[in-house]
Design a protein around this motif. Structure first.
Motif, mmCIF file in Angstrom:
data_model
loop_
_atom_site.group_PDB
_atom_site.id
_atom_site.type_symbol
_atom_site.label_atom_id
_atom_site.label_comp_id
_atom_site.label_asym_id
_atom_site.label_seq_id
_atom_site.Cartn_x
_atom_site.Cartn_y
_atom_site.Cartn_z
ATOM 1 N N LEU A 159 0.848 -1.200 0.000
ATOM 2 C CA LEU A 159 0.000 0.000 0.000
ATOM 3 C C LEU A 159 0.875 1.239 0.000
ATOM 4 O O LEU A 159 1.793 1.360 0.815
ATOM 5 C CB LEU A 159 -0.911 0.005 1.233
ATOM 6 N N ALA B 80 -2.078 0.332 -4.736
ATOM 7 C CA ALA B 80 -2.202 -0.870 -3.917
ATOM 8 C C ALA B 80 -2.057 -2.121 -4.768
ATOM 9 O O ALA B 80 -2.447 -2.148 -5.940
ATOM 10 C CB ALA B 80 -3.547 -0.886 -3.199
ATOM 11 N N TRP C 223 -8.696 -2.507 -2.061
ATOM 12 C CA TRP C 223 -8.527 -1.746 -0.819
ATOM 13 C C TRP C 223 -9.844 -1.095 -0.408
ATOM 14 O O TRP C 223 -10.724 -0.850 -1.225
ATOM 15 C CB TRP C 223 -7.449 -0.668 -0.984
ATOM 16 N N LYS D 48 -7.212 -3.204 -7.017
ATOM 17 C CA LYS D 48 -5.759 -3.040 -7.049
ATOM 18 C C LYS D 48 -5.373 -2.251 -8.298
ATOM 19 O O LYS D 48 -6.071 -2.272 -9.315
ATOM 20 C CB LYS D 48 -5.076 -4.398 -7.031
ATOM 21 N N PHE E 134 -6.930 1.957 6.472
ATOM 22 C CA PHE E 134 -7.101 1.232 5.214
ATOM 23 C C PHE E 134 -7.097 -0.268 5.479
ATOM 24 O O PHE E 134 -6.472 -0.741 6.434
ATOM 25 C CB PHE E 134 -5.964 1.575 4.240
ATOM 26 N N LEU F 129 -6.510 -3.939 3.350
ATOM 27 C CA LEU F 129 -6.184 -4.764 2.194
ATOM 28 C C LEU F 129 -6.267 -6.218 2.635
ATOM 29 O O LEU F 129 -5.630 -6.603 3.634
ATOM 30 C CB LEU F 129 -4.774 -4.485 1.676
#
Length: 251
Positions: A32, A58, A62, A79, A109, A111
């Motif tokens: 990220l 990313a 995300w 992504k 954030f 992921l």
């Protein structure tokens, strides 16, 4: 005996279920990248609807989570491809009508199953005074003084209380205003006198903090009494500094 069977069955059930639970794939901090934010701080202007744009790169899909006091658009995305970034715009939901920077919330954030955090979002003051929170006038009627402040807003109105009048200049190219204050009151005392306050109505909201308008003392003495020596024709000196005419009388 039944109790032992139940305990054994419970342990076996937990063991079977735990084998089915997976924590999911993990992302690393290198997956990220956030651009356009300095020192892990997102700084929004003080006006409602003020915006700040930053970019995201990313390696996985995300989502932005746990933000408050502002919106992010988009708040999720796929992504990114090689050399691609996604621009995100943060927008303040309300005005910061104080003279202080306000902490809004953390900007986090996600992921995969990994949570990244550490960016703090703040809203700058709508009004920033450049010389404290007081305006000093001299003791005479009609005396004037001024104070400067910085604001990003174009919709500002002064709200005065007390025996004062105040006017607002046009905003300069540096977002700087000047307030000019005057009074019709004379302060004939030896003490400073608080004669009024100034606050702001910004975008139809009243600012909480206020500027105090203080009139200086009219008379300043270098001592509180004059002591004469005990001999005849003894003398001493009293120094008076005043913005008014001073007359003396001896009782």
């Amino acid at each position: 005996m039944k109790m032992k069977r139940f305990i054994a069955f419970t342990i076996l059930s937990i063991a079977i279920l735990s084998g089915c639970i997976k924590s999911g794939d993990k992302a690393s901090v290198n997956d990220l990248y956030i651009g356009g934010i300095s020192n892990n701080r997102l700084m929004l202007e003080g006006a409602e609807g003020s915006t700040k744009t930053f970019s995201i790169k990313a390696n996985y899909d995300w989502t932005i989570i746990d933000y408050n006091g502002f919106t992010c658009a988009p708040s999720y995305g796929p992504k990114t491809n090689e050399g691609e970034v996604i621009e995100v715009t943060a927008t303040a939901l309300q005005a910061n009508n104080t003279a202080d920077t306000v902490y809004l919330s953390a900007l986090n954030f996600k992921l995969l199953s990994t949570r990244f955090y550490g960016i703090s979002a703040y809203q700058l003051p709508q009004v920033r005074l450049t010389k404290g929170d007081k305006v000093y006038l001299n003791a005479k009627s009609g005396s004037t003084s001024s104070i400067k402040f910085v604001s990003s807003s174009d919709n500002i109105e002064l709200v005065t209380q007390g025996n004062i009048t105040a006017s607002l200049s046009e905003k300069s190219s540096r977002n700087e205003y000047t307030i000019t204050v005057s009074t019709n009151q004379e302060n004939g005392t030896a003490e400073s006198l608080n004669i009024g306050t100034i606050s702001f109505r910004i975008n139809d909201a009243i600012q909480e903090s206020k500027i105090a308008v203080v009139q200086s003392s009219a008379i300043v003495l270098d001592r509180s009494e004059v002591v004469l020596p005990s001999k005849a024709e003894g003398e001493n000196l009293l120094v008076v500094d005043s913005s008014f005419d001073v007359s003396t009388s001896v009782d």
